[in-house]
Scaffold this motif. Structure first.
Motif, PDB file in Angstrom:
ATOM      1  N   ALA A  15       0.894  -1.192  -0.030  1.00 30.30           N
ATOM      2  CA  ALA A  15      -0.019  -0.117   0.022  1.00 30.30           C
ATOM      3  C   ALA A  15       0.771   1.240   0.070  1.00 30.30           C
ATOM      4  CB  ALA A  15      -1.000  -0.006   1.177  1.00 30.30           C
ATOM      5  N   LYS A  16       1.967   1.082   0.544  1.00 31.00           N
ATOM      6  CA  LYS A  16       2.976   2.319   0.309  1.00 31.00           C
ATOM      7  C   LYS A  16       4.251   1.642  -0.152  1.00 31.00           C
ATOM      8  CE  LYS A  16       1.830   5.011   4.365  1.00 31.00           C
ATOM      9  NZ  LYS A  16       2.087   5.646   5.932  1.00 31.00           N
ATOM     10  N   ARG A  17       5.169   2.831  -0.581  1.00 35.39           N
ATOM     11  CA  ARG A  17       6.556   2.149  -0.987  1.00 35.39           C
ATOM     12  C   ARG A  17       7.354   1.679   0.102  1.00 35.39           C
ATOM     13  NH1 ARG A  17       7.808   7.691  -5.100  1.00 35.39           N
ATOM     14  NH2 ARG A  17       6.300   7.178  -6.601  1.00 35.39           N
ATOM     15  N   LEU A  18       8.242   0.805  -0.194  1.00 34.28           N
ATOM     16  CA  LEU A  18       8.972   0.051   0.918  1.00 34.28           C
ATOM     17  C   LEU A  18      10.449   0.528   0.612  1.00 34.28           C
ATOM     18  CD1 LEU A  18       8.135  -3.699   0.362  1.00 34.28           C
ATOM     19  CD2 LEU A  18       7.109  -1.955   2.161  1.00 34.28           C
ATOM     20  N   THR A 178      -4.605   2.837   2.848  1.00 33.80           N
ATOM     21  CA  THR A 178      -3.928   3.020   3.980  1.00 33.80           C
ATOM     22  C   THR A 178      -3.665   4.615   3.785  1.00 33.80           C
ATOM     23  OG1 THR A 178      -1.695   2.902   5.404  1.00 33.80           O
ATOM     24  CG2 THR A 178      -1.624   2.972   2.775  1.00 33.80           C
ATOM     25  N   ASP A 179      -3.368   5.374   4.891  1.00 33.76           N
ATOM     26  CA  ASP A 179      -2.994   6.763   4.899  1.00 33.76           C
ATOM     27  C   ASP A 179      -1.842   6.889   4.269  1.00 33.76           C
ATOM     28  OD1 ASP A 179      -5.452   7.207   6.376  1.00 33.76           O
ATOM     29  OD2 ASP A 179      -4.391   7.765   8.097  1.00 33.76           O
ATOM     30  N   SER A 180      -1.715   7.964   3.182  1.00 34.06           N
ATOM     31  CA  SER A 180      -0.738   8.271   2.624  1.00 34.06           C
ATOM     32  C   SER A 180      -0.608   9.576   1.625  1.00 34.06           C
ATOM     33  CB  SER A 180      -0.178   7.153   1.446  1.00 34.06           C
ATOM     34  OG  SER A 180      -1.033   7.205   0.448  1.00 34.06           O
ATOM     35  N   TRP A 181       0.303  10.020   0.858  1.00 33.48           N
ATOM     36  CA  TRP A 181       0.293  11.081   0.105  1.00 33.48           C
ATOM     37  C   TRP A 181      -0.693  10.882  -0.899  1.00 33.48           C
ATOM     38  CZ3 TRP A 181       2.149  10.829  -4.591  1.00 33.48           C
ATOM     39  CH2 TRP A 181       3.252   9.883  -4.666  1.00 33.48           C
TER      40      TRP A 181
END
Length: 222
Positions: A15-18, A178-181
């Protein structure tokens, strides 16, 4: 163990970059490196020589600020762009930063945007994405000029349909979970909504081509 716990992702993987750089995690085990969890110990002030958090103060030699950014909309809402009835774009996007194809916004005639919300934008290679937008806008301006028009506007209903489609495609992936930009969650007070078009660049360009072939469907000329 405590540092490892702080660095462990809490969101669904993907869901986000690792963080996969060599030595990234090992850096936090060095004696001269400290990891401060700003969620628990937020920064309260920054002076010329010191950062003060809720619990501690840190003397500075160099301060590197890398706290994220107001993705996809910040550069536009920071400008005093006004549309019909003097409504600002910042006000228009306060509840949801919707647009039509990421190219135009209902209520803001003669305004073109490049890789705006509702376009593939950050989910693609940005260079060809920007080139596509610029070439599409240039062709549209030629059409306006050759047809004797002076104004182009976005049909609000078509914009609503496109934005609904964007949210439908986003729901099938992990990045909207998920919360992200990507969702604007990193900026206090920003509307929380998935902004990029998740349907892929080929599908997007095909749709833009179909819009033109259908007489610039969704755009109004006068």
């Amino acid at each position: 163990p405590m540092v490892a716990q702080l660095l462990t992702p809490k969101n669904i993987i993907g869901a986000k970059r690792l963080c996969v750089d060599s030595g990234y995690y090992a850096t936090y085990n060095l004696d001269h490196v400290s990891l401060i969890d700003l969620a628990q110990n937020p920064i309260e002030s920054v002076t010329g020589k010191r950062v003060c958090t809720k619990d501690s103060d840190f003397d500075l030699d160099v301060l590197v600020v890398a706290t994220g950014f107001d993705a996809m909309t910040g550069a536009l809402t920071s400008i005093n762009i006004k549309g019909l009835a003097e409504e600002t774009l910042a006000t228009k996007w306060q509840q949801s930063p919707s647009s039509y194809l990421g190219l135009g916004v209902a209520g803001f005639p003669n305004l073109f945007t490049v890789t705006g919300p509702g376009s593939p934008s950050v989910l693609t290679n940005m260079l060809p994405t920007i080139e596509h937008h610029v070439e599409w806008i240039v062709d549209c301006l030629k059409h306006i000029t050759n047809s004797g028009y002076r104004r182009i506007a976005v049909d609000a209903k078509e914009q609503d349909r496109w934005w609904a489609h964007c949210q439908e495609t986003a729901a099938i992936g992990l990045k909207s979970t998920t919360d992200s930009w990507y969702t604007g969650a990193n900026v206090a007070g920003k509307a929380k909504v998935f902004m990029p078009y998740f349907g892929g660049f080929p599908a997007y360009t095909a749709h833009c081509k179909a819009v033109v072939e259908n007489g610039y469907q969704g755009f109004l000329f006068s």
